[in-house]
Every structure is written in structure tokens, then in C-alpha cells.
Design an enzyme around this catalytic site. Structure first.
Site, PDB file in Angstrom:
ATOM      1  N   ASP A 263      44.530  28.405  28.904  1.00  0.00           N
ATOM      2  CA  ASP A 263      45.899  28.575  28.419  1.00  0.00           C
ATOM      3  C   ASP A 263      46.637  27.299  28.775  1.00  0.00           C
ATOM      4  O   ASP A 263      46.956  27.065  29.940  1.00  0.00           O
ATOM      5  CB  ASP A 263      46.533  29.797  29.082  1.00  0.00           C
ATOM      6  CG  ASP A 263      47.900  30.164  28.496  1.00  0.00           C
ATOM      7  OD1 ASP A 263      48.565  29.275  27.929  1.00  0.00           O
ATOM      8  OD2 ASP A 263      48.300  31.332  28.633  1.00  0.00           O
ATOM      9  N   TYR A 394      41.231  42.358  29.147  1.00  0.00           N
ATOM     10  CA  TYR A 394      40.832  41.913  30.478  1.00  0.00           C
ATOM     11  C   TYR A 394      40.115  43.056  31.191  1.00  0.00           C
ATOM     12  O   TYR A 394      40.717  44.096  31.469  1.00  0.00           O
ATOM     13  CB  TYR A 394      42.057  41.477  31.283  1.00  0.00           C
ATOM     14  CG  TYR A 394      42.952  40.523  30.517  1.00  0.00           C
ATOM     15  CD1 TYR A 394      42.719  39.155  30.531  1.00  0.00           C
ATOM     16  CD2 TYR A 394      44.002  41.013  29.735  1.00  0.00           C
ATOM     17  CE1 TYR A 394      43.516  38.293  29.802  1.00  0.00           C
ATOM     18  CE2 TYR A 394      44.802  40.154  29.005  1.00  0.00           C
ATOM     19  CZ  TYR A 394      44.549  38.792  29.038  1.00  0.00           C
ATOM     20  OH  TYR A 394      45.336  37.939  28.316  1.00  0.00           O
TER      21      TYR A 394
END
Length: 444
Positions: A263, A394
Site C-alpha cells: 500500500d 484478511y
């Protein structure tokens, strides 16, 4: 790839005029610049200008103060800034000074910071019934309150202090939410730079390297192409580290067979990119990785394709949550009655953050989401808004409720999207995200 990325001075002048137009008559606005922050002893962190101040001025020195005055029939902009000082400039760099501030940035007047009390206090006295400023608990706010107290002490001499205090943050937030063509041009450029950095990261990744070595590749690509600083601390998270949402240690070895979640986005002329890609360290997705990855990618495409004026983040969240819940149920990761799971948005056990946020001068940019008490973001989109769309799944290695084959997988895919008059424009154009494109790039 490097272009002229400075916004024209006329853009900042227009913003000040637009802000003044929304000020009440007989008012005075004070907006402060950022301050240098000490990192250690006598060294500072790289200076980051206050975004509200920068938005109205384009001026990139610390400690400055912008004053906007609106009378019954006239308006004026005044800057207070550091004065020219040859000795300080030898040691610490050039200063704009007062004369050039007027010429370069089109202020009506500019004084040194040493003249603040002498020049600013008379502007308060009897000439401004309304004071507009950022009402934050910081040093400048305390200074504003001190000035007001001094004026009130002089009441017996006929001096009148402002009787109304207004926070300007909401007004500036609203202005910043709607991007101009010049802003969008910069945001497209920084997305291209950041997309190239993600490509570089994919090509340089291999088992045995450290996460921070891949981070270095990102920073190299940013700076080489004019984005000298990242917009935020880069997340380079191998394997189970991807299940730590704001993981920034970036200090572990990359393992063969793991995924790597990155990210990262550059900052160009103050504007941020915010891109996330997830890919296999060895260049090839295994069955479980590709299954979860495709589920997340399909949900992102659904959300992006639904973007248009009048749409809301609340509705996009509904679409994505329904899709992910059904998908996780079909894979056996979620168990139970599917209708109950859909009603409960059961995917949120594994999709644990929001779908997106505004993007601009800040990576999590300002602007009201019109959130309901249920935290639904109900603000209708209009052309000129820019946002991220970033679904994720996740499944930490510690989750014993799922089959072992799914554990330790974390996937997020994030693009930057402009709302247009007829739909959307995905300005994240060169960061590969299909399985085929990622594997093809990493095989080169």
C-alpha cells in the site's frame, strides 16, 4: 515522465476569492502555516505544509499567517511570513521574503512575522465583527485567543473585539472535496508515477529479500519521477503481515509461497496517490491465493463500475459486502444460513475496514461523508470528487475457525477513482491488478 507540476498562481488566487465570497461581511479570517517539527536534537523532519494553508496560498514556508479581510464592499489578502535573512539563508535555505511574496503569490500585502502585533491587531479593532479561524488545540489557536483577550482589555477606550468566532475548517473541507481540472491533472500524474513504482516493486520482488528493500524500490521510483516524498508511510507486508492493516515495520524477510501486500503512493505538488496491490513473492499465485484474490478483485470492479453522480459509499458498501459474504460462504470460510449471513454482512469479520475514502491533498482527505448514526456514508457523489475503492479480505494465521489452507492470506486492491459527469474515471491506470497481468509482469 516529469512534467511541470506546479499549480498556476491564478488557481490559488481564485480559491482565496471563492473563500472570501463565502465569508460574512465585516469578517476577518486567519489561517496559519505549518511548523517545522524536531526529529532529534537539532534536526527536523521534512517540512509538510498545513494543507488548508497551502490550498489557499501555494506558499510553502513554515510559520506564516494568511489574513483574509472582507468589508462591506472590499476584500484583501495579507500574508505574514519570515523576512529575508542572508545569514539564515546561508545555513537553512532561501526565503521568499515580503516583496517576492506579493509578486509571486499575488497577495495584496505582506509583512514580516515580527510585525504581526503592530499590523494585525488594528485590523481586529472595530473592523471585524466576525473572526474566522481553524479552531484546533494548537499553538496558533492559543495565540488567536491571546490577541482577542488583548483587544477586549481595551474595551473602555471604545475598541470592539469580534463578537462571533467561526471555525473555517468545514468551509475549506467542502472546497477541497471538489477538484479542479488543474488538481486532477496533478492527481493523474502522481497516479502514473505511483503505478510505475508498483510495477517496479513487482519486478524487484523475490524470496529472501527484506520488505524494506522493496520499499526502497518504491521510494526510488517516486523520487526519480518528481514525487520526492511518499504520501504516507508505505506498507510493504509479506505473508501474515498483510493482516496488520497499518503495518509499516517493513523489516521481515519475504518468503517463497507468500503474498506481498503493498500500500504505497507518491505525493506530487502536495497531492497524494493511494494504491494497493497484492501479488505473490515468487510471481505465481497458488490456488487458494488466486481464489481469494479474484474474489476481492471482482468485488472492487463491481463497486467501481457502480460509481456515478448520485451514488453513495453506503450503497457501494452494500454491493461489496453482499458479494463478499456470498463468496466467502461459497468457499466455506463463512458458515451458517446464507440469508442470515447476508443480512448480518458477515464478511466484515474478514473485510474489516471501510471501502474507501476521499483523496486529495491528504491521503485520507477532508470532506463530510454525511454518515448516519449507523455509520453509513450517505453523501451523494458529484463530478469532481476523488475517492479510493479498496476492498480486502484478511485471514490471519491465528484464525482456527477456517481451513488451514486459507490462513495467513491477506489481500487488498485499491484504485483511485474520479467521479465524472457521466460515471467515473479510474486514474490508477498502470498498476497491474489482474492475475494474468501480474504474473506476466513478474515473469519478465
Amino acid at each position: 515522465m516529469i512534467k511541470n507540476t506546479l499549480l498556476p498562481v491564478a488557481e490559488f488566487l481564485q480559491r482565496r476569492n471563492d473563500f472570501i465570497a463565502q465569508m460574512p461581511a465585516n469578517s476577518l479570517a486567519l489561517i496559519s502555516a505549518g511548523k517545522e517539527v524536531t526529529r532529534s536534537n537539532d534536526t527536523e523532519y521534512p517540512f509538510c505544509q498545513s494543507k488548508h494553508f497551502y490550498y489557499l496560498t501555494g506558499f510553502n514556508e513554515p510559520d506564516a499567517i494568511l489574513v483574509l479581510i472582507k468589508g462591506d464592499e472590499s476584500a484583501k489578502s495579507i500574508l505574514f511570513s519570515r523576512e529575508k535573512d542572508p545569514l539564515q539563508e546561508i545555513w537553512h535555505g532561501r526565503r521568499v521574503g515580503q516583496v517576492q511574496a506579493i509578486e509571486m503569490y499575488k497577495f495584496d500585502n505582506c509583512f514580516s512575522l515580527d510585525e504581526v502585533d503592530e499590523q494585525l491587531l488594528p485590523l481586529f479593532m472595530g473592523k471585524a465583527a466576525v473572526l474566522i479561524c481553524q479552531q484546533e488545540q494548537n499553538q496558533f489557536q492559543q495565540q488567536v485567543l491571546t490577541w482577542l483577550a488583548e483587544i477586549r482589555k481595551a474595551a473602555r477606550t471604545g475598541v470592539k473585539a469580534p463578537t462571533t468566532l467561526i471555525d473555517c475548517s468545514g468551509l475549506l473541507d467542502e472546497m477541497r472535496l471538489h477538484k479542479s481540472n488543474a488538481e486532477l491533472d496533478i492527481m493523474r500524474q502522481v497516479n502514473v508515477i505511483s503505478g510505475a513504482a508498483h510495477q517496479r516493486a513487482m519486478q524487484q520482488t523475490q524470496a529472501g529479500k527484506f520488505e524494506y528493500q522493496i520499499e526502497a524500490e518504491l521510494l526510488h521510483e517516486f523520487a526519480t519521477n518528481g514525487a520526492r516524498h511518499p504520501a504516507y508511510n508505505s506498507i510493504v507486508a509479506g505473508g501474515d503481515n498483510a493482516n496488520i492493516l497499518h503495518y509499516t515495520d517493513n523489516d521481515e524477510v519475504l518468503n517463497d509461497g507468500d503474498l506481498l501486500l503493498i500500500d504505497a503512493g507518491g505525493e506530487l505538488a502536495g497531492y497524494a496517490a493511494d494504491i494497493t496491490r497484492t501479488f505473490p513473492v515468487n510471481g505465481k499465485f497458488n490456488t487458494e491465493q488466486s481464489t481469494l484474490y479474484q474474489l476481492v478483485l471482482d468485488s472492487q470492479v463491481l463497486a467501481i463500475n457502480a460509481i456515478k453522480p448520485g451514488q453513495t459509499l453506503a450503497e457501494l458498501n452494500r454491493i461489496v459486502c453482499e458479494f463478499l459474504t456470498q463468496g466467502l460462504y461459497d468457499l466455506g470460510i463463512l458458515k451458517g444460513n446464507v440469508n442470515v449471513l447476508l443480512a448480518q454482512r458477515a464478511c466484515k469479520k474478514y473485510f474489516i475496514h471501510g471501502l474507501g475514502h476521499w483523496l486529495g491533498l491528504d491521503v485520507h482527505d477532508v470532506g463530510d461523508y454525511h454518515a448516519s448514526p449507523q455509520r453509513e456514508q450517505l453523501r451523494p457523489f458529484v463530478a469532481g470528487m476523488v475517492m479510493t475503492i479498496e476492498p480486502g479480505i484478511y485471514i490471519p494465521s491465528s484464525d482456527k475457525t477456517v481451513d488451514e489452507k486459507w490462513r495467513g492470506i491477506g489481500v487488498r486492491i485499491e484504485d483511485n477513482i474520479l467521479v465524472t459527469a457521466t460515471g467515473f474515471e479510474n486514474i490508477t491506470v498502470n498498476a497491474p491488478k489482474t492475475i494474468a497481468d501480474i504474473e506476466a509482469l513478474m515473469s519478465q
